[in-house]
Design a protein around this motif. Sequence first.
Motif, PDB file in Angstrom:
ATOM      1  N   LEU A  49       0.802  -1.222   0.000  1.00  0.00           N
ATOM      2  CA  LEU A  49       0.000   0.000   0.000  1.00  0.00           C
ATOM      3  C   LEU A  49       0.827   1.260   0.000  1.00  0.00           C
ATOM      4  O   LEU A  49       0.300   2.345  -0.196  1.00  0.00           O
ATOM      5  CB  LEU A  49      -0.934  -0.030   1.201  1.00  0.00           C
ATOM      6  CG  LEU A  49      -1.871  -1.209   1.047  1.00  0.00           C
ATOM      7  CD1 LEU A  49      -2.078  -1.898   2.359  1.00  0.00           C
ATOM      8  CD2 LEU A  49      -3.166  -0.786   0.446  1.00  0.00           C
ATOM      9  N   VAL A  50       2.126   1.130   0.241  1.00  0.00           N
ATOM     10  CA  VAL A  50       2.993   2.298   0.216  1.00  0.00           C
ATOM     11  C   VAL A  50       3.533   2.483  -1.200  1.00  0.00           C
ATOM     12  O   VAL A  50       3.377   3.527  -1.810  1.00  0.00           O
ATOM     13  CB  VAL A  50       4.146   2.138   1.226  1.00  0.00           C
ATOM     14  CG1 VAL A  50       4.998   3.378   1.237  1.00  0.00           C
ATOM     15  CG2 VAL A  50       3.597   1.863   2.607  1.00  0.00           C
ATOM     16  N   CYS A  51       4.179   1.435  -1.719  1.00  0.00           N
ATOM     17  CA  CYS A  51       4.630   1.441  -3.109  1.00  0.00           C
ATOM     18  C   CYS A  51       3.570   0.692  -3.906  1.00  0.00           C
ATOM     19  O   CYS A  51       3.659  -0.525  -4.116  1.00  0.00           O
ATOM     20  CB  CYS A  51       5.973   0.731  -3.230  1.00  0.00           C
ATOM     21  SG  CYS A  51       7.212   1.460  -2.181  1.00  0.00           S
ATOM     22  N   GLN A  52       2.576   1.430  -4.361  1.00  0.00           N
ATOM     23  CA  GLN A  52       1.344   0.776  -4.769  1.00  0.00           C
ATOM     24  C   GLN A  52       1.424   0.005  -6.075  1.00  0.00           C
ATOM     25  O   GLN A  52       0.484  -0.683  -6.436  1.00  0.00           O
ATOM     26  CB  GLN A  52       0.214   1.800  -4.827  1.00  0.00           C
ATOM     27  CG  GLN A  52      -0.110   2.324  -3.435  1.00  0.00           C
ATOM     28  CD  GLN A  52      -1.066   3.477  -3.459  1.00  0.00           C
ATOM     29  OE1 GLN A  52      -1.204   4.154  -4.461  1.00  0.00           O
ATOM     30  NE2 GLN A  52      -1.725   3.714  -2.348  1.00  0.00           N
ATOM     31  N   TYR A  87      -8.824 -11.189   5.856  1.00  0.00           N
ATOM     32  CA  TYR A  87      -8.160 -10.480   6.954  1.00  0.00           C
ATOM     33  C   TYR A  87      -7.624  -9.129   6.471  1.00  0.00           C
ATOM     34  O   TYR A  87      -7.839  -8.098   7.098  1.00  0.00           O
ATOM     35  CB  TYR A  87      -7.025 -11.353   7.487  1.00  0.00           C
ATOM     36  CG  TYR A  87      -6.136 -10.696   8.507  1.00  0.00           C
ATOM     37  CD1 TYR A  87      -4.956 -10.067   8.115  1.00  0.00           C
ATOM     38  CD2 TYR A  87      -6.455 -10.709   9.859  1.00  0.00           C
ATOM     39  CE1 TYR A  87      -4.125  -9.459   9.050  1.00  0.00           C
ATOM     40  CE2 TYR A  87      -5.630 -10.112  10.791  1.00  0.00           C
ATOM     41  CZ  TYR A  87      -4.464  -9.493  10.378  1.00  0.00           C
ATOM     42  OH  TYR A  87      -3.644  -8.894  11.301  1.00  0.00           O
ATOM     43  N   GLN A  89      -8.381  -7.575   3.559  1.00  0.00           N
ATOM     44  CA  GLN A  89      -9.416  -6.728   2.968  1.00  0.00           C
ATOM     45  C   GLN A  89     -10.212  -6.008   4.028  1.00  0.00           C
ATOM     46  O   GLN A  89     -10.629  -4.873   3.837  1.00  0.00           O
ATOM     47  CB  GLN A  89     -10.372  -7.584   2.137  1.00  0.00           C
ATOM     48  CG  GLN A  89     -10.054  -7.549   0.672  1.00  0.00           C
ATOM     49  CD  GLN A  89     -11.101  -8.249  -0.118  1.00  0.00           C
ATOM     50  OE1 GLN A  89     -11.127  -9.462  -0.160  1.00  0.00           O
ATOM     51  NE2 GLN A  89     -11.984  -7.500  -0.717  1.00  0.00           N
ATOM     52  N   ALA A  90     -10.439  -6.666   5.177  1.00  0.00           N
ATOM     53  CA  ALA A  90     -11.189  -6.037   6.263  1.00  0.00           C
ATOM     54  C   ALA A  90     -10.466  -4.801   6.770  1.00  0.00           C
ATOM     55  O   ALA A  90     -11.089  -3.872   7.267  1.00  0.00           O
ATOM     56  CB  ALA A  90     -11.378  -7.030   7.402  1.00  0.00           C
ATOM     57  N   ARG A  91      -9.149  -4.784   6.645  1.00  0.00           N
ATOM     58  CA  ARG A  91      -8.368  -3.666   7.151  1.00  0.00           C
ATOM     59  C   ARG A  91      -8.031  -2.637   6.089  1.00  0.00           C
ATOM     60  O   ARG A  91      -7.966  -1.452   6.381  1.00  0.00           O
ATOM     61  CB  ARG A  91      -7.071  -4.183   7.785  1.00  0.00           C
ATOM     62  CG  ARG A  91      -7.321  -4.859   9.107  1.00  0.00           C
ATOM     63  CD  ARG A  91      -6.251  -5.887   9.454  1.00  0.00           C
ATOM     64  NE  ARG A  91      -6.555  -6.488  10.739  1.00  0.00           N
ATOM     65  CZ  ARG A  91      -7.482  -7.406  10.936  1.00  0.00           C
ATOM     66  NH1 ARG A  91      -8.172  -7.847   9.914  1.00  0.00           N
ATOM     67  NH2 ARG A  91      -7.714  -7.884  12.131  1.00  0.00           N
ATOM     68  N   TYR A  92      -7.808  -3.100   4.857  1.00  0.00           N
ATOM     69  CA  TYR A  92      -7.328  -2.177   3.833  1.00  0.00           C
ATOM     70  C   TYR A  92      -8.249  -2.018   2.636  1.00  0.00           C
ATOM     71  O   TYR A  92      -7.994  -1.198   1.776  1.00  0.00           O
ATOM     72  CB  TYR A  92      -5.936  -2.612   3.358  1.00  0.00           C
ATOM     73  CG  TYR A  92      -4.883  -2.435   4.417  1.00  0.00           C
ATOM     74  CD1 TYR A  92      -4.372  -3.526   5.107  1.00  0.00           C
ATOM     75  CD2 TYR A  92      -4.418  -1.174   4.745  1.00  0.00           C
ATOM     76  CE1 TYR A  92      -3.424  -3.356   6.087  1.00  0.00           C
ATOM     77  CE2 TYR A  92      -3.465  -0.997   5.721  1.00  0.00           C
ATOM     78  CZ  TYR A  92      -2.965  -2.092   6.388  1.00  0.00           C
ATOM     79  OH  TYR A  92      -2.020  -1.927   7.362  1.00  0.00           O
ATOM     80  N   GLY A  93      -9.283  -2.804   2.556  1.00  0.00           N
ATOM     81  CA  GLY A  93     -10.227  -2.660   1.463  1.00  0.00           C
ATOM     82  C   GLY A  93      -9.812  -3.423   0.215  1.00  0.00           C
ATOM     83  O   GLY A  93      -8.795  -4.100   0.183  1.00  0.00           O
ATOM     84  N   PHE A  95      -8.541  -2.544  -2.464  1.00  0.00           N
ATOM     85  CA  PHE A  95      -7.314  -2.118  -3.127  1.00  0.00           C
ATOM     86  C   PHE A  95      -6.119  -3.002  -2.787  1.00  0.00           C
ATOM     87  O   PHE A  95      -5.160  -3.083  -3.545  1.00  0.00           O
ATOM     88  CB  PHE A  95      -7.007  -0.662  -2.743  1.00  0.00           C
ATOM     89  CG  PHE A  95      -6.038   0.031  -3.646  1.00  0.00           C
ATOM     90  CD1 PHE A  95      -4.893   0.633  -3.149  1.00  0.00           C
ATOM     91  CD2 PHE A  95      -6.248   0.087  -5.021  1.00  0.00           C
ATOM     92  CE1 PHE A  95      -3.999   1.277  -3.981  1.00  0.00           C
ATOM     93  CE2 PHE A  95      -5.355   0.722  -5.853  1.00  0.00           C
ATOM     94  CZ  PHE A  95      -4.230   1.328  -5.326  1.00  0.00           C
TER      95      PHE A  95
END
Lengths: 158, 180
Positions: A49-52, A87, A89-93, A95
């Motif tokens: 999620l940082v270097c997408q 797990y 997806q529940a936190r980051y969606g 994406f």
Amino acid sequence: MKHLSMIALGLVCLLGLTQSAWTLQDAYPFANDKQQQRFYQLLSQLRCLVCQNQTLAESDVPLAKELRQQVATQIQQGESDQQIHQYLQARYGEFVLYRPRLTLQTGLLWLGPFGLLIVGLIALIYIVRQKHPQATPPLAAAKHAELLTRINALQPKE
Amino acid sequence: MKLRYLLPLLLFSVLVLCFWRGLQLDPKQLPSTLINQPVPRFRLVDVKQPQLYLTQQDLQGHFSLLNVWASWCLSCREEHAQLMAIAKDKHIALYGLNFQDKLANARAWLNTYGNPYLKTGWDPQGQVGIDWGVYGTPETYLIDPQGIIRYKLIGPLTAQAWQQKLLPILRQLQQEAKTP
């Protein structure tokens, strides 16, 4: 010489690949090969999620390292691929999945290029047909004779 | 003008609109999946007072802000002045989550620049941060008295962000809380 430099370039690229494989192997000892395989597979399906534009397998940022640790721990604890996906997806969606799922919202993303391709092909066929209209059908025999007579009549007498 | 000749221009215009919109979207602004969800359960040692803990209980009973920060995060210095102002004016309870940081560095940072937090949880691995969906610092969560996360601010909590984003939402939630 050209071939030699190509081979050298290829080897250098391969070296780059092996480097990242080494790092992962060292840090996470798994019970068996199947778990390790699952680990690599899962990592290539998850986005950093940082270097997408990188997967969790490729990225070196601290968040990616911690997420790799999480995935490794969960595999060792016996969680299924589906559970690990859920797990994260529940936190980051949505994406966080590197390969978007095919849903109504992502339908345009998945099918759009094919749609555009079809539109392009139709346009191409249309344009080509305009420039090259179908050949006229051959004349019937009687008409053909009449045409020849007329042409002969037009020619200057020698 | 026949439609046939205008068609490429029309298609081009549609593409331009799509790209324009696309360029305005910021991929770093990920919508949080935790909005309107209860806060995750956690228990972290406090950075300054190791005999104390920061848990989800601290975020119940009043409006609170959880600010995710780290000593290595440069943008966090940008928001520090505003955080100190919020702490001083006592607008809202302010807690910190120290993310993927060394304890000594975190303490030194607070000693040098000042401590705006009532308590700061030490999350060296980032495990709790992951439960909150943290992917970068600084991030700030607004939590209501029922312990429900109502808003996530991504980026430094500058004076502008406070005035234009957090404060209006806080006022609105406080208003809603009053009218049954």
